[in-house]
Write an enzyme that holds these catalytic residues in place. Structure first.
Site, short mmCIF file in Angstrom:
data_model
loop_
_atom_site.label_atom_id
_atom_site.label_comp_id
_atom_site.label_asym_id
_atom_site.label_seq_id
_atom_site.Cartn_x
_atom_site.Cartn_y
_atom_site.Cartn_z
CG ASN A 174 -32.04 -27.33 -38.31
OD1 ASN A 174 -31.94 -28.26 -39.09
ND2 ASN A 174 -31.00 -26.58 -37.96
CD1 TRP A 175 -36.91 -32.14 -37.37
CD2 TRP A 175 -37.28 -33.71 -38.94
NE1 TRP A 175 -38.23 -32.49 -37.31
CE2 TRP A 175 -38.50 -33.45 -38.26
CE3 TRP A 175 -37.28 -34.66 -39.96
CZ2 TRP A 175 -39.69 -34.12 -38.58
CZ3 TRP A 175 -38.46 -35.32 -40.27
CH2 TRP A 175 -39.66 -35.06 -39.58
CG HIS A 189 -27.62 -23.77 -38.27
ND1 HIS A 189 -26.68 -24.35 -37.46
CD2 HIS A 189 -28.78 -23.76 -37.56
CE1 HIS A 189 -27.24 -24.70 -36.30
NE2 HIS A 189 -28.53 -24.36 -36.35
CD GLU A 206 -30.52 -21.02 -34.51
OE1 GLU A 206 -31.44 -21.68 -34.05
OE2 GLU A 206 -29.63 -21.50 -35.23
N GLY A 216 -28.00 -26.42 -28.73
CA GLY A 216 -27.65 -27.75 -28.20
C GLY A 216 -27.26 -27.69 -26.73
CB SER A 226 -31.57 -24.51 -25.39
OG SER A 226 -30.30 -25.07 -25.64
N GLY A 240 -34.28 -27.10 -32.74
CA GLY A 240 -33.49 -28.27 -33.13
C GLY A 240 -34.05 -29.53 -32.50
P1 PGA Z 1 -31.46 -26.75 -30.40
O1 PGA Z 1 -30.93 -26.32 -31.85
O2 PGA Z 1 -32.92 -26.35 -30.33
O3 PGA Z 1 -31.25 -28.22 -30.34
O4 PGA Z 1 -30.65 -26.00 -29.38
C1 PGA Z 1 -31.32 -25.09 -32.39
C2 PGA Z 1 -30.71 -24.87 -33.75
O5 PGA Z 1 -29.59 -25.33 -34.00
O6 PGA Z 1 -31.33 -24.23 -34.61
#
Ligand code: PGA
Length: 272
Positions: A11-12, A116, A186, A192, A231, A252
């Site tokens: 997911n960019w 999301h 998630e 993040g 993460s 992400g």
């Molecule tokens: P992250 O994001 O891997 O940067 O923690 C994951 C996501 O939001 O799907």
């Protein structure tokens, strides 16, 4: 579930900064994951990059025409699929700033992320998410439904929260559409962040989500992939997939680093 392909989904979000960066990252991922047979990689870029990436894949209508002319064979293309980060439930019309299934279809988009937490933070309710899922299925997209609690309490209220998110999101979704559903768990505080949640907690949640789907659909043949996101990196991917019994990962930040993303996909491939 172990015989099935693992889903490694990038997911960019609102990255990278330019089309040329986007195509460079995508091309590298295409090249470096081309040999993987037990992993399905999917990239969900910002909409404005879809056309360029679809051309690299030979997926857009325009690219298909050119390909026909050149008589290229598609086996030279790496099987990286394209996903969108959202869609509006209307097909066309007065929806400023929105994107529809009709528009996305032109670029060979096969998957759509819905629900999301970053979109829920912008005001997307479970009811809105439900209409988006129904529209996406109608458009024959595969839906990547994100669920996750904001906080964890000691009394297990977060489990009821996830159950409710699933029940509301899937209201009116028929059993036969389950083959087009992927659920990504998630936990919001792990997105993040610096660390993923422990694989043992992920294992508990994959079982809980599967049980909730069983309870909703009363079917013994449920094969809905349950993914983890939050993460994920090349160091923790293996244990999340193995000990966490996740059927794949929603990634992400690390999906913008083609080497890290490929390393995760390679790990998934060896574990499948
Ligand atoms: P992250 O994001 O891997 O940067 O923690 C994951 C996501 O939001 O799907």
């Amino acid at each position: 579930m172990t015989q099935k392909k693992k889903f490694i989904i990038g997911n960019w979000k609102m990255n990278p900064a330019t089309t040329s960066l986007a195509t460079d990252i995508f091309k590298k991922i295409q090249k470096d994951t081309a040999h993987l047979t037990k992993t399905q990689t999917i990239i969900c870029p910002p909409y404005i990059y879809l056309e360029s990436l679809a051309r690299l894949q030979g997926l857009s209508k325009a690219a298909k025409k050119t390909k026909k002319k050149k008589k290229e064979s598609s086996h030279t293309l790496a099987p990286v699929l394209l996903g969108a980060q959202n869609l509006n439930s209307e097909p066309m019309g007065a929806r400023t700033g929105e994107i529809s299934g009709e528009l996305l279809k032109q670029f060979g988009v096969t998957h759509v992320i819905i629900g999301h937490s970053e979109r829920r933070d912008l005001g997307e309710t479970d009811a809105i998410i439900n209409t988006k899922i129904l529209a996406a299925l109608n458009w024959k997209f595969k839906v990547i439904l994100c669920v996750g609690e904001k906080v964890r309490d000691d009394d297990g209220h977060y489990l009821a929260f996830i159950k409710n998110q699933l029940e509301q999101a899937l209201a009116g979704v028929k059993k036969e559409n389950l083959k087009s559903l992927i659920v990504a768990y998630e936990p919001v505080w792990a997105i993040g962040a610096t660390e993923a949640i422990p694989p043992s907690s992920i294992h508990g949640m994959t079982i809980f989500i599967r049980k909730t789907l069983f309870d909703i659909y009363k079917t013994r043949t449920l094969t809905t992939p349950i993914l983890y996101g939050g993460s994920v990196d090349s160091k923790n991917a293996g244990e999340i997939l193995q000990q966490g019994s996740a059927d794949g990962l929603l990634i992400g930040r690390q999906s913008l680093d083609p080497n890290a993303f490929t390393a995760i996909a390679v790990t998934a491939n060896t574990l499948s």
